[in-house]
Design a protein around this motif. Structure first.
Motif, PDB file in Angstrom:
ATOM      1  N   GLN A 267       4.805  13.372  43.615  1.00 13.97           N
ATOM      2  CA  GLN A 267       5.240  12.093  44.173  1.00 13.97           C
ATOM      3  C   GLN A 267       6.740  12.083  44.445  1.00 13.97           C
ATOM      4  OE1 GLN A 267       3.791   9.174  41.307  1.00 13.97           O
ATOM      5  NE2 GLN A 267       2.117   8.620  42.701  1.00 13.97           N
ATOM      6  N   PHE A 268       7.502  12.679  43.539  1.00 19.54           N
ATOM      7  CA  PHE A 268       8.956  12.736  43.734  1.00 19.54           C
ATOM      8  C   PHE A 268       9.303  13.528  45.006  1.00 19.54           C
ATOM      9  CE2 PHE A 268      12.884  15.142  43.167  1.00 19.54           C
ATOM     10  CZ  PHE A 268      13.803  14.112  43.012  1.00 19.54           C
ATOM     11  N   ILE A 269       8.642  14.669  45.179  1.00 26.19           N
ATOM     12  CA  ILE A 269       8.909  15.489  46.372  1.00 26.19           C
ATOM     13  C   ILE A 269       8.520  14.723  47.636  1.00 26.19           C
ATOM     14  CG2 ILE A 269       8.236  17.612  47.561  1.00 26.19           C
ATOM     15  CD1 ILE A 269       7.911  18.906  44.809  1.00 26.19           C
ATOM     16  N   GLN A 270       7.431  13.968  47.560  1.00 27.29           N
ATOM     17  CA  GLN A 270       7.015  13.171  48.713  1.00 27.29           C
ATOM     18  C   GLN A 270       8.065  12.121  49.058  1.00 27.29           C
ATOM     19  OE1 GLN A 270       4.222  13.620  50.568  1.00 27.29           O
ATOM     20  NE2 GLN A 270       4.929  12.007  51.944  1.00 27.29           N
ATOM     21  N   HIS A 271       8.639  11.461  48.045  1.00 25.50           N
ATOM     22  CA  HIS A 271       9.671  10.449  48.290  1.00 25.50           C
ATOM     23  C   HIS A 271      10.904  11.078  48.929  1.00 25.50           C
ATOM     24  CE1 HIS A 271       7.865   7.684  44.954  1.00 25.50           C
ATOM     25  NE2 HIS A 271       7.197   7.633  46.090  1.00 25.50           N
ATOM     26  N   VAL A 272      11.294  12.251  48.422  1.00 25.99           N
ATOM     27  CA  VAL A 272      12.473  12.921  48.989  1.00 25.99           C
ATOM     28  C   VAL A 272      12.201  13.311  50.447  1.00 25.99           C
ATOM     29  CG1 VAL A 272      13.937  14.965  48.816  1.00 25.99           C
ATOM     30  CG2 VAL A 272      13.293  13.714  46.751  1.00 25.99           C
TER      31      VAL A 272
ATOM     32  N   ASP B  43      10.342  11.782  52.496  1.00 28.28           N
ATOM     33  CA  ASP B  43      10.353  10.576  53.302  1.00 28.28           C
ATOM     34  C   ASP B  43      11.740   9.950  53.410  1.00 28.28           C
ATOM     35  OD1 ASP B  43       7.663  10.918  53.666  1.00 28.28           O
ATOM     36  OD2 ASP B  43       7.081   9.523  52.073  1.00 28.28           O
ATOM     37  N   GLY B  44      12.750  10.580  52.786  1.00 27.36           N
ATOM     38  CA  GLY B  44      14.110  10.082  52.907  1.00 27.36           C
ATOM     39  C   GLY B  44      14.560   9.191  51.766  1.00 27.36           C
ATOM     40  N   ASP B  45      13.754   9.050  50.730  1.00 25.64           N
ATOM     41  CA  ASP B  45      14.141   8.226  49.578  1.00 25.64           C
ATOM     42  C   ASP B  45      14.846   9.120  48.560  1.00 25.64           C
ATOM     43  OD1 ASP B  45      14.457   6.443  47.551  1.00 25.64           O
ATOM     44  OD2 ASP B  45      12.330   6.248  47.069  1.00 25.64           O
ATOM     45  N   PHE B  46      16.187   9.160  48.644  1.00 23.00           N
ATOM     46  CA  PHE B  46      16.965  10.011  47.743  1.00 23.00           C
ATOM     47  C   PHE B  46      17.398   9.282  46.479  1.00 23.00           C
ATOM     48  CE2 PHE B  46      18.061  11.545  52.114  1.00 23.00           C
ATOM     49  CZ  PHE B  46      17.257  12.673  52.069  1.00 23.00           C
ATOM     50  N   LYS B  47      16.927   8.053  46.264  1.00 21.56           N
ATOM     51  CA  LYS B  47      17.278   7.288  45.057  1.00 21.56           C
ATOM     52  C   LYS B  47      16.289   7.527  43.922  1.00 21.56           C
ATOM     53  CE  LYS B  47      20.727   5.246  47.154  1.00 21.56           C
ATOM     54  NZ  LYS B  47      22.128   5.545  46.780  1.00 21.56           N
ATOM     55  N   SER B  48      15.143   8.123  44.215  1.00 16.86           N
ATOM     56  CA  SER B  48      14.149   8.356  43.166  1.00 16.86           C
ATOM     57  C   SER B  48      14.664   9.396  42.179  1.00 16.86           C
ATOM     58  CB  SER B  48      12.832   8.841  43.778  1.00 16.86           C
ATOM     59  OG  SER B  48      12.294   7.858  44.638  1.00 16.86           O
ATOM     60  N   ARG B  49      14.233   9.245  40.927  1.00 16.09           N
ATOM     61  CA  ARG B  49      14.626  10.189  39.883  1.00 16.09           C
ATOM     62  C   ARG B  49      13.428  10.464  38.979  1.00 16.09           C
ATOM     63  NH1 ARG B  49      18.014  10.425  42.987  1.00 16.09           N
ATOM     64  NH2 ARG B  49      20.298  10.289  42.731  1.00 16.09           N
ATOM     65  N   LEU B  50      13.360  11.681  38.464  1.00 19.84           N
ATOM     66  CA  LEU B  50      12.318  12.071  37.520  1.00 19.84           C
ATOM     67  C   LEU B  50      12.777  11.809  36.100  1.00 19.84           C
ATOM     68  CD1 LEU B  50      11.169  15.459  39.088  1.00 19.84           C
ATOM     69  CD2 LEU B  50       9.792  13.401  38.868  1.00 19.84           C
ATOM     70  N   VAL B  51      11.818  11.401  35.241  1.00 18.53           N
ATOM     71  CA  VAL B  51      12.111  11.168  33.821  1.00 18.53           C
ATOM     72  C   VAL B  51      11.312  12.179  33.014  1.00 18.53           C
ATOM     73  CG1 VAL B  51      12.075   9.504  31.948  1.00 18.53           C
ATOM     74  CG2 VAL B  51      12.469   8.718  34.306  1.00 18.53           C
ATOM     75  N   PRO B  52      11.898  13.297  32.597  1.00 16.41           N
ATOM     76  CA  PRO B  52      11.155  14.333  31.856  1.00 16.41           C
ATOM     77  C   PRO B  52      10.649  13.800  30.518  1.00 16.41           C
ATOM     78  CG  PRO B  52      13.265  15.165  32.668  1.00 16.41           C
ATOM     79  CD  PRO B  52      13.300  13.695  32.831  1.00 16.41           C
TER      80      PRO B  52
END
Length: 601
Positions: free
Chosen positions: A327-332, A334-343
């Motif tokens: 999902q994170f890769i999909q957001h990036v 699509d141009g959404d560079f504000k998403s962040r992963l929480v390990p």
């Protein structure tokens, strides 16, 4: 190492594969055994069908040979008939015809084409050409026609090469469209056959017509769940009759590769030269094998269920985190560079997550920097262009106004002041970057009016705005640089010039404006479903074809700062959906087309 241990758990699936392999092997063995058994059964049934068809064809041939050998019939057809004798002839043929018809194994129509010109014709019905349509009933009937009716038919000439009791199967006249076939045989006067030319001894041509569906008893194999497809082919291999829902196109595909179409091909050649082709659905052949497969499947699935349950437990443990990565890769993307992963763990996935977060942060910063830089550079270029236009245009305009006043032309001076006021009012547009199409067209029109007065009214202006395009938004000051180039490069001495401004909406390459010119050939512009189109045309000096090609390929450096800035602003405001195309003929003029998306924000 922890993540690697998790991966090792996936090898539990190997046990599932082993169970599946055992089940598959048992299925293959049962399928092979049962398939061979069912195939032999269908082969035996097809042999029976071929024998029945052969018997029916032979019975028809034997009945026609019986007629050809009947001396009483030969004498009747060879003797002259006059007056009342014609009635007697018709009565004889009526009494003779019914027994012959009843000897045939299927519903048939027998017709004698007699060579004796004095013999009367006998018809089954009152009409002189009682040929039933393909969908009509097919009664048994016996008729007598004159041979002159078939003198020009191809199969009539073929009968000249058939002697004695030889027969010929052919589809004649309407037979092909009605799914019928006819047996043809010569009827000779055997009293003179050996002593006289056989051609002069021929008394008649026998034609026995039957339906193909009657001579091929396909009901033998039609009781299965998936019906068998039957084809009856002539000795040359041409299909004559189809049964079981197959048509000519499907039959051609079955002949090429029956297995790929899901059928087993069987064929039997008859004594008469005909061939019966049967295409048995593989699904029918494998029906019994599926019963065996059901038992092996139940056992296999029971073993697999245990391992699947274990796999589900482990997949829930770490599969959810992999889903977050996707999902994170999909957001990036699509141009959404504000998403962040929480390990959630401290394994290798943690390092991947932190690297992806750093990448997204860097991309966000770079995109913002580039975007701001492009905006600032474009705004600066626009301000520079306007700064160049405003003083120069204002100076020339005021000079022209003064000259008009001195020449006692106050009306023209007033028109020029009005046009100049409109030009600057729209240029400012209260600081907005987007204006309506109507305002942009008015801005370019005002510029033309100001310049045309300076050129002593040698400029003729045409303007057309499609009603549905007037209220759409567009970047401002995109037409004025194109019009300015006309005054710089297209004017030729004192020759008048015609300028046309147009705005319309185009859909799938067809303009919605009734006055829009045809697009030039060879255009490589992107064609969205619906787009806003501006066209600026003149009939001036035109451009060299090499220059036109360079401009269409993106070489706007040679076109000046005005066109370069215009194209950059269009791309910045409208994205890749914006395009500019040049079309020119030396000595005839130039057309510049701008295409934009309908909705620009």
């Amino acid at each position: 190492m922890l993540f690697r241990q998790k991966l090792l758990l996936s090898f539990i699936g190997m046990a599932v594969l082993a169970c599946g392999a055992v089940g598959l092997a048992s299925y293959q063995v049962s399928l092979r055994t049962q398939t061979e058994s069912v195939r032999r059964l269908y082969a035996l049934l097809l042999d029976q069908l071929a024998r029945e068809t052969d018997i029916r064809l032979s019975n028809i041939e034997n009945t026609c040979r019986y007629m050809a050998a009947d001396e009483n019939l030969q004498r009747t057809l060879g003797q002259p008939v006059e007056g009342y004798g014609k009635v007697e002839f018709v009565e004889f043929m009526t009494r003779y015809g019914f027994p012959i018809i009843n000897l045939l194994p299927v519903d048939s129509q027998v017709r004698l084409y007699v060579t004796n010109p004095v013999l009367p014709e006998r018809y089954y019905e009152a009409a002189r050409n009682p040929n039933p349509a393909p969908g009509d009933a097919f009664p048994r009937r016996f008729e007598v026609w004159q041979a002159t009716r078939i003198a020009e038919l191809p199969w009539r000439r073929e009968m000249d090469s058939i002697y004695g009791y030889g027969t010929l199967w052919r589809q004649t006249e309407e037979d092909a469209s009605a799914a019928r076939i006819s047996l043809l045989m010569n009827l000779y006067d055997f009293r003179t056959y050996l002593s006289v030319n056989p051609e002069t001894s021929r008394l008649a041509i026998i034609r026995a017509t039957v339906r193909l569906s009657d001579i091929l008893p396909v009901s033998t194999l039609s009781g299965v769940r998936d019906p068998v497809r039957f084809v009856l082919a002539d000795p040359d291999g041409q299909p004559l009759f189809f049964s079981g829902g197959v048509d000519a196109e499907q039959h051609a595909a079955l002949r090429r590769n029956a297995g790929a179409e899901g059928y087993e091909a069987l064929a039997r050649t008859l004594r008469s030269g005909f061939t019966i082709e049967a295409y048995v659905p593989l699904a029918s052949i494998r029906t019994e094998a599926r019963k065996i497969w059901l038992l092996s499947t139940i056992i296999t699935l029971s073993c697999m269920a245990l391992f699947v349950a274990l796999g589900i437990l482990f997949s829930r443990y770490f599969g959810g985190y992999v889903h977050q990565l996707v999902q994170f890769i999909q957001h990036v993307r699509d141009g959404d560079f504000k998403s962040r992963l929480v390990p959630k763990t401290k394994d290798e996935l943690y390092q991947v997550s932190m690297a992806l977060n750093d990448m997204a942060e860097t991309l966000d910063r770079l995109v913002n920097d580039v975007y701001v830089a492009n905006m600032e550079r474009t705004d600066a270029n626009l301000r520079l262009l306007q700064a160049q236009i405003n003083p120069h245009l204002l100076y020339n305009s005021l000079t022209s106004i003064g000259n008009l006043i001195r020449l006692n032309m106050p009306d023209k001076a007033c028109d020029m002041v009005t046009a100049l006021t409109s030009f600057y009012r729209i240029s400012l547009s209260q600081g907005h970057e987007l204006i309506t199409v109507r305002e942009e067209m008015d801005h370019a029109t005002a510029y033309v009016m100001v310049r045309s007065i300076q050129f002593k009214d040698r400029v003729l202006l045409e303007k057309h705005v499609a009603p549905e395009a007037e209220t759409l938004l567009t970047p401002k000051v995109i037409l004025q640089p194109l019009v300015e180039n006309i005054f710089k490069h297209a004017l030729y001495m004192n020759r008048p010039i015609r300028i046309r401004l147009e705005a319309c909406i185009e859909e799938d390459g067809a303009s919605l404006s009734p006055h829009a010119p045809e697009p030039s050939a060879g255009s490589s512009l992107p064609e969205p479903d619906r787009h806003l189109v501006f066209r600026v045309s003149d009939d001036g000096t035109g451009m060299d074809p090499a220059m036109t090609d360079r401009l269409n390929e993106g070489g706007l450096e040679e076109a000046g700062v005005g066109l370069r800035n215009t194209m950059q602003r269009l791309r910045l405001k409208a994205g890749e959906g914006a395009a500019m195309q040049f079309a020119s003929v030396p000595g005839e003029g130039t057309t510049v087309t701008i295409r934009l998306p309908l909705h620009i924000e």
